[in-house]
Write an enzyme that holds these catalytic residues in place. Structure first.
Site, PDB file in Angstrom:
ATOM      1  CG  HIS A   9     149.684 -60.618  90.970  1.00  0.00           C
ATOM      2  ND1 HIS A   9     150.152 -60.642  92.269  1.00  0.00           N
ATOM      3  CD2 HIS A   9     148.876 -61.693  90.836  1.00  0.00           C
ATOM      4  CE1 HIS A   9     149.643 -61.707  92.891  1.00  0.00           C
ATOM      5  NE2 HIS A   9     148.868 -62.355  92.032  1.00  0.00           N
ATOM      6  CB  ALA A  72     150.956 -65.629  81.112  1.00  0.00           C
ATOM      7  N   GLY A  74     146.710 -66.073  83.117  1.00  0.00           N
ATOM      8  CA  GLY A  74     146.470 -67.025  84.193  1.00  0.00           C
ATOM      9  C   GLY A  74     145.107 -66.747  84.810  1.00  0.00           C
ATOM     10  CG  HIS A  76     145.564 -63.174  89.247  1.00  0.00           C
ATOM     11  ND1 HIS A  76     144.813 -62.995  90.371  1.00  0.00           N
ATOM     12  CD2 HIS A  76     146.687 -63.815  89.639  1.00  0.00           C
ATOM     13  CE1 HIS A  76     145.445 -63.495  91.408  1.00  0.00           C
ATOM     14  NE2 HIS A  76     146.589 -64.006  90.995  1.00  0.00           N
TER      15      HIS A  76
END
Lengths: 119, 119
Positions: A9, A72, A74, A76
């Site tokens: 990220h 996880a 998500g 993104h």
């Protein structure tokens, strides 16, 4: 040439980004089937994922395996990675690019955790 | 009884939280040295980490291994886990509680990624 690209990220905290860079370096130091190891980020820091991927292509990568370094799925994982893949496939049609599931969804995570936690 | 507690950040996205619960369930289904497997979250959803830990104690856990299910050592890893540990040690002095490094810092992550990505 075969390349592995780790994409995280990205954090405002430099030490978190450094952890990713150090992991990529450690992978490169291991006996592995990849000629090149890269790392990139989605946000907040550089190199951005697409730039890291372009860099691998410039260095001669013909196959690139992209690993979303996320636990996880998500926004993104669900949205950003397909976009990056589409852009990369358009820009580098001669390169074979494979997107792995995000790390948390990789087969074997449960088994690996059992081994880690029991050690 | 031996317990393993997986602690993740917690997400507004229910499917992300479900991934953690499913992982804990999968670990429980594997042949492993833990009698109990729990999962908890730091924020945004339940069960909270401390409640999940208390639940394991109620179920009879005498040793609890806590795994921070995080890839990077951000604020949560650095500050929240020591707080939880301190509270747990005060509240349950008879229970042996061990905090593992966060997942991203576990020895063997680089090797595991090489194996995953080469498979």
């Amino acid at each position: 040439m075969n390349a592995l690209l780790l994409v995280a990220h990205g954090s405002r905290k430099q030490s978190s980004n450094d952890e990713v860079a150090a992991l990529a370096q450690k992978i490169a130091s291991l006996n592995n089937s990849f000629d090149l190891i890269g790392h990139g980020f989605l946000e907040l820091t550089d190199p951005k994922a697409f730039d890291a991927l372009s860099d691998l292509v410039e260095k001669g990568a013909k196959q690139i395996t992209v690993l979303p370094y996320f636990l996880a799925a998500g926004h993104h994982v669900v949205s950003d990675f397909p976009e990056i893949m589409e852009k990369a496939e358009n820009e580098f049609p001669e390169v074979e690019i494979k997107l792995l599931p995000h790390l948390g969804a990789m087969e074997g995570m449960a088994q690996w955790i059992v081994e880690l936690a029991s050690a």
